[in-house]
Write an enzyme that holds these catalytic residues in place. Structure first.
Site, mmCIF file in Angstrom:
data_model
loop_
_atom_site.group_PDB
_atom_site.id
_atom_site.type_symbol
_atom_site.label_atom_id
_atom_site.label_comp_id
_atom_site.label_asym_id
_atom_site.label_seq_id
_atom_site.Cartn_x
_atom_site.Cartn_y
_atom_site.Cartn_z
ATOM 1 N N TYR A 107 1.125 -1.280 -0.323
ATOM 2 C CA TYR A 107 -0.023 0.197 -0.084
ATOM 3 C C TYR A 107 0.841 1.227 0.057
ATOM 4 O O TYR A 107 1.870 1.756 1.197
ATOM 5 C CB TYR A 107 -1.471 -0.107 1.540
ATOM 6 C CG TYR A 107 -1.851 1.421 1.793
ATOM 7 C CD1 TYR A 107 -2.574 1.625 0.605
ATOM 8 C CD2 TYR A 107 -1.548 2.052 2.483
ATOM 9 C CE1 TYR A 107 -3.380 2.604 0.455
ATOM 10 C CE2 TYR A 107 -2.921 2.988 2.298
ATOM 11 C CZ TYR A 107 -3.226 3.131 1.795
ATOM 12 O OH TYR A 107 -4.056 4.690 2.313
ATOM 13 N N ASP A 202 9.056 3.019 -0.927
ATOM 14 C CA ASP A 202 8.298 3.808 0.464
ATOM 15 C C ASP A 202 8.708 3.621 2.002
ATOM 16 O O ASP A 202 7.746 2.373 2.785
ATOM 17 C CB ASP A 202 6.815 2.785 0.387
ATOM 18 C CG ASP A 202 5.870 3.777 1.328
ATOM 19 O OD1 ASP A 202 6.247 4.396 1.461
ATOM 20 O OD2 ASP A 202 4.538 3.673 0.732
ATOM 21 N N LYS A 230 4.615 9.496 8.818
ATOM 22 C CA LYS A 230 4.801 8.397 10.493
ATOM 23 C C LYS A 230 5.768 9.258 11.444
ATOM 24 O O LYS A 230 5.225 10.341 11.410
ATOM 25 C CB LYS A 230 3.931 7.084 10.519
ATOM 26 C CG LYS A 230 3.281 6.660 9.277
ATOM 27 C CD LYS A 230 3.019 4.698 9.767
ATOM 28 C CE LYS A 230 2.157 4.394 8.118
ATOM 29 N NZ LYS A 230 0.953 4.329 8.403
HETATM 30 N N1 PLP Z 1 2.798 3.618 2.263
HETATM 31 C C1 PLP Z 1 3.040 3.369 3.429
HETATM 32 C C2 PLP Z 1 3.616 2.509 2.990
HETATM 33 C C3 PLP Z 1 1.829 3.051 3.868
HETATM 34 O O1 PLP Z 1 1.343 2.372 5.532
HETATM 35 C C4 PLP Z 1 1.074 4.191 4.061
HETATM 36 C C5 PLP Z 1 -0.290 4.779 5.220
HETATM 37 O O2 PLP Z 1 -0.388 3.514 6.128
HETATM 38 C C6 PLP Z 1 1.361 5.421 2.785
HETATM 39 C C7 PLP Z 1 1.821 4.819 1.942
HETATM 40 C C8 PLP Z 1 0.070 6.431 3.113
HETATM 41 O O3 PLP Z 1 0.630 7.181 4.254
HETATM 42 P P1 PLP Z 1 0.037 8.391 4.659
HETATM 43 O O4 PLP Z 1 -1.625 7.779 5.559
HETATM 44 O O5 PLP Z 1 0.414 9.172 5.281
HETATM 45 O O6 PLP Z 1 -1.198 9.259 3.865
#
Ligand code: PLP
Length: 393
Positions: A107, A202, A230
């Site tokens: 994700y 990511d 985060k």
């Molecule tokens: N990338 C990863 C690996 C994530 O786990 C998340 C959210 O859980 C995101 C991107 C998206 O971040 P946000 O919820 O701050 O938009």
């Protein structure tokens, strides 16, 4: 939920829960750590948002760069989604190519191009492909199985000339925690380099979680671009994307890739980020967190064994996932062979006993520096009672 402190979260009725979600991993220091809340209060009194750069942004940038040297240049944004979509736009511009490669079950936020066979909440709610994403856009995203390096090589042989970037969670956490097989990340690095495609890590979850320098430091891989979120915002809305200097110079105003945000680099969020990272740097809790989490999950495994249950726990450092599964979980397909209805019962019964686990079998659970062994022993007592009542698969 109404408030949170340390390892606990309280609901609107005043019921207390031991929290293993911790704002989806953002709160590695436990909830409302005083070093962060006092920095936020101090800075907030001086103004909430200026819409101009501040010195504090550079201080945060330097802290990040020391931890993740691959981020020679970076931009602050407000969410992980924004970081990823900006990195993807940049990758497409810099390579003059359009195709993206992602892995099923990973994700990357709700970015149109990446809401294809995604993980996390979308997967739980059976909508891994979102309505509203134009098929013409989704068609430019190729989805492969996590850990399937042969599939990656085959795809690059077929259409390597059109691939702008491979985006990956270097340790997957949104189909539950799934570790990269030895060599997977190294091979991704090699195959992208040899075809002139970019490698985007990511690290929204893994950054400052699996190590202060993220998964890239742990596995010694240098991605072209990195996304953080985060923990880097200390619990406030802040995220970052960055990487190679020549790539980041494509971003406006130096280059033609537009990206901006009214609240990007917001001083209060930046203050929270600086306070959180400074605490982590000074305290260096990673070894202790690793030992404590290892002990905790071993206790859970022993309790499951005693109750005759088949479980698998995938773990790295202080993040892990408990799968009701009797085979190794190495990708989305194997994660989906877990018994989700037992997980659902387990989750509900834990909640009734004051323990808040991830509400989906496809999420990571997290420990924080506020979770003492005594708190964890209380959670284990509840887990033991529930395990004994669950049906044996
Ligand atoms: N990338 C990863 C690996 C994530 O786990 C998340 C959210 O859980 C995101 C991107 C998206 O971040 P946000 O919820 O701050 O938009």
């Amino acid at each position: 939920m109404a408030r949170a402190q340390g390892p606990y979260i309280w609901d609107a009725d005043g019921q207390r829960y031991i929290d293993f979600c911790n704002s989806w991993g953002a709160s590695i220091l436990g909830h409302a750590p005083s070093a962060v809340t006092s920095a936020v209060a101090r800075v907030a009194r001086r103004g909430l948002s200026f819409g101009t750069p501040t010195e504090a942004e550079s201080i945060l940038g330097q802290l990040i760069q020391k931890a993740l040297p691959s981020m020679a240049r970076m931009r602050l944004v407000s969410s992980g989604t924004e970081a990823v979509l900006s990195a993807v736009r940049l990758a497409r511009a810099a390579t003059q190519r359009e195709v993206l490669v992602k892995f099923s079950g990973c994700y990357h936020g709700h970015v149109d191009s990446l809401l294809v066979k995604t993980g996390s909440g979308a997967l739980t709610l059976s909508s891994p492909d979102s309505a509203g994403v134009p098929p013409t856009l989704a068609q430019r995203t190729r989805v492969l199985a996590y850990n399937d390096i042969e599939g990656v090589k085959e795809l690059f042989r077929r259409e390597g000339q059109s691939i702008a970037a491979v985006i990956v969670e270097p340790v997957a956490a949104n189909m539950g925690v799934v570790l990269p097989k030895p060599g997977f990340l190294e091979e991704l690095r090699a195959v992208t380099t040899s075809h002139g495609a970019l490698l985007i890590f990511d690290e929204v979850i893994t950054g400052f979680r699996v190590a202060f320098g993220g998964a890239q430091t742990l596995y010694k891989i240098t991605p072209d671009l990195t996304c953080l979120g985060k923990i880097v915002g200390g619990g406030l809305p802040l995220a970052v994307y960055g990487g190679r200097r020549d790539l980041m110079e494509w971003v406006s105003p130096l280059g033609p890739v537009y990206q901006a945000g009214t609240l990007s680099g917001n001083p209060v969020a930046v203050a929270a980020g600086i306070a959180a990272l400074t605490q982590l740097k000074q305290r260096n809790p990673y070894k202790a967190l690793d030992h404590l989490t290892a002990w905790f999950v071993e206790e859970i495994e022993a309790l499951a064994h005693d109750a005759g249950l088949s479980i698998r726990i995938n773990r790295i450092g202080s993040m892990w996932t408990l799968f009701f599964n009797n085979a190794p979980v190495v990708d989305l397909l194997s994660a989906q062979r877990s018994n989700n209805s037992i997980y659902s019962t387990f989750f509900q019964q834990l909640l009734e006993k004051g323990v808040y686990f991830p509400p989906s079998p496809y999420e990571a659970a997290f420990l924080t520096t506020a979770h003492s062994r005594a708190v964890l022993k209380k959670a284990l007592t509840s887990i033991e009672k529930i395990f004994k009542k669950l049906p044996i698969q």
